[in-house]
Design a protein around this motif. Structure first.
Motif, mmCIF file in Angstrom:
data_model
loop_
_atom_site.group_PDB
_atom_site.id
_atom_site.type_symbol
_atom_site.label_atom_id
_atom_site.label_comp_id
_atom_site.label_asym_id
_atom_site.label_seq_id
_atom_site.Cartn_x
_atom_site.Cartn_y
_atom_site.Cartn_z
ATOM 1 N N SER A 21 42.954 39.284 38.271
ATOM 2 C CA SER A 21 43.143 38.030 37.543
ATOM 3 C C SER A 21 44.589 37.967 37.099
ATOM 4 N N THR A 24 39.416 33.377 37.968
ATOM 5 C CA THR A 24 40.154 32.461 37.110
ATOM 6 C C THR A 24 39.167 31.626 36.300
ATOM 7 N N ALA A 45 46.612 33.014 37.931
ATOM 8 C CA ALA A 45 45.695 33.606 38.898
ATOM 9 C C ALA A 45 46.250 33.486 40.309
#
Length: 376
Positions: free
Chosen positions: A121, A252, A262
């Motif tokens: 992430s 995300t 992201a």
């Protein structure tokens, strides 16, 4: 009424079903059955533990007693626990790791068919770890052999999310990971006291991850998940170096700011040569009592990231799913029981199961493997 005496073949067959909880292989196959005697309706078994303080000794005892109690003629089961000597441990390590105890990363071997997913992430707080443990538990429930490496060294949370409180078992330099919900898990959080912070620089992080991948015995896995820390720092680079065939799963939220960062995490694949398996949008909406949807963090972030990465990487990057906000997802994490293992109606659970099923259907690749086939 007298019962027939138990047959030795039936007793041996029953013992063959007793699985070591850590190694996930039968006790007899691992050389852990030292002696079996039958005296009338009593069966006595001596089981050799890998180490004296084996944390699963009670589980091994209970499983052995349960298996033998189902054999016709068995009236009583006595289990004695011993400990392997060094020669027996060396033989076990050679059986697991090969002669000489090779220390390479098994997932990089040409014969490995394990699919490795690095869950990434751009920023923290998007639910990456919750997604990881739920996908892993869902795949394990489907019968796949699954492992997790909690590579988020500073913010480790996988042990708590999986309900793991025990430490790994060490057989000399070999580390046996705890198993929860059918998933083998290793985390730096299993080696620290209480809630102590980790303050390491890049080289230490790389060495810790390398040791997890070389010294931890996962066995033959179908899928290995790595829960990465947020961003594109040291661990993300180390994963690309240590596991070049790993694929990224980018998590995300719908928020545009989260989608922007992201995208950076996924775009790193262009520099490392990794593939992006897909994008997962978490916290997509909150379902209201009247059935409506409240989009707390906006909308479209997941599809935006997938589209941008497709253009950047010149490959079709799918949006694998959109997971709504669900109180039961948080409750399952707090209780150490992933949501996917529960029952009842849950849109988040259904979405996670769908993503896991899609990833599980992807075959373990044979491209580039030398198969043992000869033409005469």
């Amino acid at each position: 009424m007298n019962r027939d005496l138990p047959a030795e073949a039936a007793v041996r067959a029953a013992l063959g079903t007793v699985i070591d909880p850590e190694l996930r292989r039968p006790l007899d196959e691992l050389g852990m059955l030292d002696a079996v005697t039958i005296d009338g309706g009593t069966v006595r078994v001596k089981v050799l533990l890998t180490i004296a303080g084996c944390p699963l000794r009670d589980s091994i005892t209970a499983d052995t007693e349960a298996a033998l109690s189902r054999v016709d003629g068995v009236e009583r089961v006595e289990v004695e626990l011993g400990v392997m000597d060094q020669a027996q441990r060396d033989a076990l390590k050679a059986q697991l790791k090969g002669a000489g105890g090779r220390r390479g990363i098994p997932f990089n071997e040409p014969s490995s068919l394990t699919r490795v997913y690095a869950v990434a992430s751009g920023k923290g707080g998007v639910g990456k770890s919750s997604v990881t443990v739920n996908l892993a538990a869902a795949m394990a429930a489907q019968g796949l052999r699954v492992g997790i490496v909690d590579a988020d060294v500073y913010g480790f949370s996988v042990p708590a999310l999986m309900g793991i409180t025990q430490q790994p078992t060490r057989v000399d330099e070999l580390i046996l990971p705890p198993v929860a919900h059918g998933v083998k898990v290793i985390s730096i959080g299993m080696f620290v006291e209480g809630n102590q912070p980790i303050s390491w620089r890049g080289p230490m992080l790389h060495r810790a991850l390398e040791q997890f991948l070389t010294d931890v015995y996962f066995g033959d896995l179908d899928v290995l998940f790595l829960d990465l820390p947020p961003g594109t720092g040291d661990i993300a680079i180390s994963v690309a170096q240590l596991l070049p065939s790993s694929e990224l799963l980018v998590v995300t939220t719908p928020q545009s700011a989260a989608a922007d960062v992201a995208e950076r995490a996924g775009a790193m694949a262009a520099q490392t040569g990794q593939r992006v398996a897909g994008v997962i949008e978490n916290m997509s909406w909150l379902e209201l009592p009247d059935g409506g949807k409240l989009e707390l963090f906006g909308a479209g972030g997941g599809s935006t990231v997938a589209a941008r990465l497709s253009a950047t990487l010149d490959a079709a990057i799918p949006l694998l799913g959109s997971i709504p906000l669900d109180v039961s997802l948080r409750e399952g994490g707090d209780a150490g029981t992933p949501l996917v293992l529960g029952r009842g109606d849950s849109r988040a659970r259904d979405e996670l199961l769908g993503i896991a099923a899609a990833l599980a259907r992807r075959p373990r690749g044979l491209e580039g493997l030398k198969l043992p086939v000869s033409i005469r």
